[in-house]
Design a protein around this motif. Structure first.
Motif, PDB file in Angstrom:
ATOM      1  N   ARG A 189     -32.118 -30.671 -50.624  1.00 38.65           N
ATOM      2  CA  ARG A 189     -31.148 -29.907 -51.418  1.00 38.65           C
ATOM      3  C   ARG A 189     -30.458 -28.817 -50.604  1.00 38.65           C
ATOM      4  O   ARG A 189     -30.991 -28.338 -49.607  1.00 38.65           O
ATOM      5  N   ALA A 190     -29.282 -28.407 -51.064  1.00 38.54           N
ATOM      6  CA  ALA A 190     -28.566 -27.307 -50.412  1.00 38.54           C
ATOM      7  C   ALA A 190     -29.408 -26.038 -50.525  1.00 38.54           C
ATOM      8  O   ALA A 190     -30.035 -25.787 -51.561  1.00 38.54           O
ATOM      9  N   ILE A 191     -29.448 -25.280 -49.465  1.00 41.04           N
ATOM     10  CA  ILE A 191     -30.263 -24.062 -49.439  1.00 41.04           C
ATOM     11  C   ILE A 191     -29.360 -22.864 -49.729  1.00 41.04           C
ATOM     12  O   ILE A 191     -28.228 -22.794 -49.228  1.00 41.04           O
ATOM     13  N   ASP A 192     -29.848 -21.941 -50.514  1.00 39.83           N
ATOM     14  CA  ASP A 192     -29.085 -20.749 -50.861  1.00 39.83           C
ATOM     15  C   ASP A 192     -29.256 -19.721 -49.726  1.00 39.83           C
ATOM     16  O   ASP A 192     -30.155 -18.877 -49.754  1.00 39.83           O
ATOM     17  N   PHE A 193     -28.382 -19.818 -48.726  1.00 36.69           N
ATOM     18  CA  PHE A 193     -28.522 -18.953 -47.549  1.00 36.69           C
ATOM     19  C   PHE A 193     -28.199 -17.492 -47.882  1.00 36.69           C
ATOM     20  O   PHE A 193     -28.746 -16.583 -47.263  1.00 36.69           O
ATOM     21  N   ALA A 194     -27.324 -17.273 -48.869  1.00 33.91           N
ATOM     22  CA  ALA A 194     -27.006 -15.889 -49.259  1.00 33.91           C
ATOM     23  C   ALA A 194     -28.268 -15.220 -49.800  1.00 33.91           C
ATOM     24  O   ALA A 194     -28.567 -14.051 -49.494  1.00 33.91           O
ATOM     25  N   ARG A 195     -29.027 -15.977 -50.592  1.00 33.48           N
ATOM     26  CA  ARG A 195     -30.277 -15.422 -51.150  1.00 33.48           C
ATOM     27  C   ARG A 195     -31.260 -15.115 -50.013  1.00 33.48           C
ATOM     28  O   ARG A 195     -31.910 -14.065 -50.001  1.00 33.48           O
ATOM     29  N   LEU A 206     -34.664 -10.796 -39.302  1.00 32.28           N
ATOM     30  CA  LEU A 206     -33.521 -11.612 -38.898  1.00 32.28           C
ATOM     31  C   LEU A 206     -33.631 -12.950 -39.620  1.00 32.28           C
ATOM     32  O   LEU A 206     -34.738 -13.432 -39.878  1.00 32.28           O
ATOM     33  N   LEU A 207     -32.479 -13.550 -39.914  1.00 24.93           N
ATOM     34  CA  LEU A 207     -32.477 -14.851 -40.580  1.00 24.93           C
ATOM     35  C   LEU A 207     -32.000 -15.932 -39.608  1.00 24.93           C
ATOM     36  O   LEU A 207     -30.898 -15.846 -39.056  1.00 24.93           O
ATOM     37  N   LEU A 208     -32.864 -16.922 -39.400  1.00 24.17           N
ATOM     38  CA  LEU A 208     -32.503 -18.118 -38.615  1.00 24.17           C
ATOM     39  C   LEU A 208     -32.271 -19.271 -39.586  1.00 24.17           C
ATOM     40  O   LEU A 208     -33.166 -19.602 -40.371  1.00 24.17           O
ATOM     41  N   ALA A 209     -31.072 -19.850 -39.544  1.00 27.88           N
ATOM     42  CA  ALA A 209     -30.800 -21.062 -40.342  1.00 27.88           C
ATOM     43  C   ALA A 209     -30.874 -22.258 -39.411  1.00 27.88           C
ATOM     44  O   ALA A 209     -30.188 -22.291 -38.387  1.00 27.88           O
ATOM     45  N   GLN A 222     -18.455 -30.484 -46.187  1.00 23.92           N
ATOM     46  CA  GLN A 222     -19.076 -31.098 -47.366  1.00 23.92           C
ATOM     47  C   GLN A 222     -20.347 -30.375 -47.774  1.00 23.92           C
ATOM     48  O   GLN A 222     -21.077 -30.829 -48.660  1.00 23.92           O
ATOM     49  N   HIS A 223     -20.633 -29.256 -47.120  1.00 24.43           N
ATOM     50  CA  HIS A 223     -21.860 -28.515 -47.394  1.00 24.43           C
ATOM     51  C   HIS A 223     -21.589 -27.062 -47.017  1.00 24.43           C
ATOM     52  O   HIS A 223     -20.933 -26.809 -46.005  1.00 24.43           O
ATOM     53  N   PRO A 224     -22.076 -26.107 -47.826  1.00 28.86           N
ATOM     54  CA  PRO A 224     -21.834 -24.705 -47.463  1.00 28.86           C
ATOM     55  C   PRO A 224     -22.379 -24.397 -46.073  1.00 28.86           C
ATOM     56  O   PRO A 224     -23.451 -24.874 -45.694  1.00 28.86           O
ATOM     57  N   SER A 225     -21.651 -23.589 -45.324  1.00 30.35           N
ATOM     58  CA  SER A 225     -22.106 -23.226 -43.984  1.00 30.35           C
ATOM     59  C   SER A 225     -23.088 -22.063 -44.059  1.00 30.35           C
ATOM     60  O   SER A 225     -22.850 -21.079 -44.754  1.00 30.35           O
ATOM     61  N   PRO A 226     -24.180 -22.154 -43.299  1.00 29.41           N
ATOM     62  CA  PRO A 226     -25.093 -21.000 -43.262  1.00 29.41           C
ATOM     63  C   PRO A 226     -24.567 -19.871 -42.381  1.00 29.41           C
ATOM     64  O   PRO A 226     -25.066 -18.757 -42.428  1.00 29.41           O
ATOM     65  N   LEU A 227     -23.537 -20.141 -41.552  1.00 29.78           N
ATOM     66  CA  LEU A 227     -23.141 -19.154 -40.543  1.00 29.78           C
ATOM     67  C   LEU A 227     -22.720 -17.792 -41.093  1.00 29.78           C
ATOM     68  O   LEU A 227     -23.031 -16.768 -40.473  1.00 29.78           O
ATOM     69  N   PRO A 228     -22.048 -17.728 -42.248  1.00 35.37           N
ATOM     70  CA  PRO A 228     -21.697 -16.391 -42.742  1.00 35.37           C
ATOM     71  C   PRO A 228     -22.924 -15.567 -43.147  1.00 35.37           C
ATOM     72  O   PRO A 228     -22.810 -14.359 -43.328  1.00 35.37           O
ATOM     73  N   HIS A 229     -24.064 -16.205 -43.318  1.00 32.14           N
ATOM     74  CA  HIS A 229     -25.249 -15.503 -43.821  1.00 32.14           C
ATOM     75  C   HIS A 229     -26.322 -15.299 -42.761  1.00 32.14           C
ATOM     76  O   HIS A 229     -27.029 -14.285 -42.783  1.00 32.14           O
ATOM     77  N   ALA A 230     -26.472 -16.259 -41.865  1.00 34.83           N
ATOM     78  CA  ALA A 230     -27.593 -16.192 -40.921  1.00 34.83           C
ATOM     79  C   ALA A 230     -27.222 -15.352 -39.700  1.00 34.83           C
ATOM     80  O   ALA A 230     -26.071 -15.342 -39.276  1.00 34.83           O
ATOM     81  N   HIS A 231     -28.224 -14.673 -39.128  1.00 38.33           N
ATOM     82  CA  HIS A 231     -27.977 -13.974 -37.865  1.00 38.33           C
ATOM     83  C   HIS A 231     -27.813 -14.984 -36.735  1.00 38.33           C
ATOM     84  O   HIS A 231     -27.077 -14.747 -35.784  1.00 38.33           O
TER      85      HIS A 231
END
Ligand code: DSN
Length: 438
Positions: A189-195, A206-209, A222-231
């Motif tokens: 499933r898509a992961i809620d990186f903002a959360r 630090l957050l690693l995606a 086709q899938h939200p990018s983690p880059l705006p949220h992850a360090h």
């Protein structure tokens, strides 16, 4: 007559493998036939372009460089620099990242470099449990990351198999890790990186995606990018990015990028595998083309069609579907184990891997599940019709194995013929020599 000098032996620079080493060549012919005649459902696999194969087989493989473009420890690096700079620029453009390191030999090496860049041995890390869909390199006790760091794991909810964000938050508050990892290798499933970023900020982590299993979908929108949220974000290039075996590290912070570069080289790796870097430039270039977006859209559509077909035949799909190219099925309701089921499917012409499911009572060598992915079949040209048919074929084999073992040989034979017909309609590498059907 010009002097021929002393080449290693006559034909060294010109004789093809087919003429020099029958033992290796015949195994390679067999592998080409295996890929041509069977359906590949292993979620980490794909089928690379001829252009990628050309880069991988190029004499750039002879060149040794260490360091980074413009800052090498060896001479003769002009074209190596050009290739690595191309790969870096393309990775940055594709994912909207300020910094990219394209040298990791694999996703695990990429993750290890992030550990080295951000932690000291013994530091605390919070990551998804391997048994819940995480990854070995996220602190499994069997991996260096698990042996040298203080790892705590969050999981998925028992009732629906979905990531347990509340548990992750509670564990973060309790253990105050320095690094939190979001991502895995069998979570569909898509992961809620903002959360996750909120949780990380709350405890100063630090957050690693790790987007290894959906980087192609991110690249194709086709899938939200983690880059705006992850360090920092890691990826592999060989799953749905559809390229060479290898890893990438992306981030938007100049200081962290510098630490990551030093962690990759000289921290965890030595010289660069330049033919792989050239092939990464090729695959990233392919992913920047408009048609890649269509590929990514079809991968997701096809994965969903496969999950739907399986569920339509009464197979239990963990979380009831997927937002990514992969899905996980739970064999416990059928009374089967992953090892046996994967072996029978292989006999029927379908390659998949056994995989633990959340709460799995079986050990990793056995497991109660199977993982399927749609990336390779989509590259072959399969659409939702073919993936629905594949789901029905998988279900036929598994249901025969569970309920009518006396019919299994007949069902397996029928399935194998159907797979053969499907594969012949969607050929791969038509100009590459192959052995007889395996
Ligand atoms: N991480 C392994 C997998 O998911 O299959 C290899 O890429």
């Amino acid at each position: 007559m010009p002097d021929a000098g002393n080449p290693p032996h006559a034909g060294y620079f010109s004789d093809p493998l087919a003429e020099t080493d029958d033992a290796v060549w015949s195994a390679l012919l067999g592998e080409t036939a295996r890929q041509r005649d069977r359906i590949e459902l292993i979620a980490s696999e794909n089928i690379v372009s001829r252009a990628t194969l050309d880069a991988l087989g190029h004499p750039i493989v002879n060149k040794t460089v260490e360091g980074y473009p413009g800052r090498r420890y060896y001479g003769g690096a002009e074209f190596a620099d050009r290739l690595e700079t191309l790969a870096i620029d393309r990775a940055k453009r594709l994912f909207g990242a300020g910094f990219a390191n394209v040298q990791p030999h694999s996703g695990s090496q990429a993750n290890l470099a992030v550990f080295l860049a951000t932690l000291r041995p013994g530091d605390r890390v919070l990551a998804m449990d391997l048994a819940a869909g995480g990854h070995l390199s996220h602190g499994s006790p069997a991996n260096l990351t698990g042996k040298w760091f203080d790892i705590h794991h969050y999981g998925v909810r028992e009732e629906d198999g979905l990531l347990d964000y509340d548990q992750a938050e509670a564990l973060a508050k309790e253990h105050r890790p320095k690094l939190i990892i979001a991502g895995g290798s069998a979570y569909p499933r898509a992961i809620d990186f903002a959360r996750f970023r909120e949780i990380a900020d709350d405890v100063g982590a630090l957050l690693l995606a790790d987007m290894a299993h959906f980087a192609g979908l991110v690249a194709g929108d086709q899938h939200p990018s983690p880059l705006p949220h992850a360090h920092v974000t890691t990826a592999t290039t060989y799953k749905n990015l559809r390229g060479v075996r290898g890893g990438l590290i992306l981030c938007n912070d100049a200081d962290l990028a510098k630490r990551i570069d030093s962690s990759v080289f000289p921290g965890v790796q030595g010289s660069v595998i330049l033919n792989a870097v050239a092939a990464k430039a090729v695959c990233l270039g392919e992913a920047l083309r408009p048609e890649f977006r269509d590929y990514a859209r079809r991968v997701l559509e096809n994965a969903r069609a496969l999950a739907q077909a399986l569920m339509g035949q009464g197979i239990a799909v963990v979380t009831g579907g997927t937002d990514t190219p992969l899905m996980l099925i739970d064999l416990r309701p059928l009374g089967l184990t992953g090892d046996i089921a994967a072996g029978i499917l292989e006999q029927a012409g379908l390659t998949a891997n056994k995989n633990g499911v959340p709460g799995d009572p079986q050990p990793p060598q056995v497991t109660s599940g199977l993982r399927f992915g749609a990336s390779a079949g989509t590259t072959r040209g399969f659409g939702t019709g073919e993936f629905t048919a594949i789901g029905d074929l998988i279900a036929d084999v598994l249901l025969a194995l569970a309920d009518h073992p006396g019919d299994l040989d007949a069902v397996t034979g029928r399935t194998r013929n159907a797979i053969g017909r499907l594969c012949r309609r969607f050929p791969i590498y038509p100009d590459t020599p192959a052995g007889s059907p395996p």
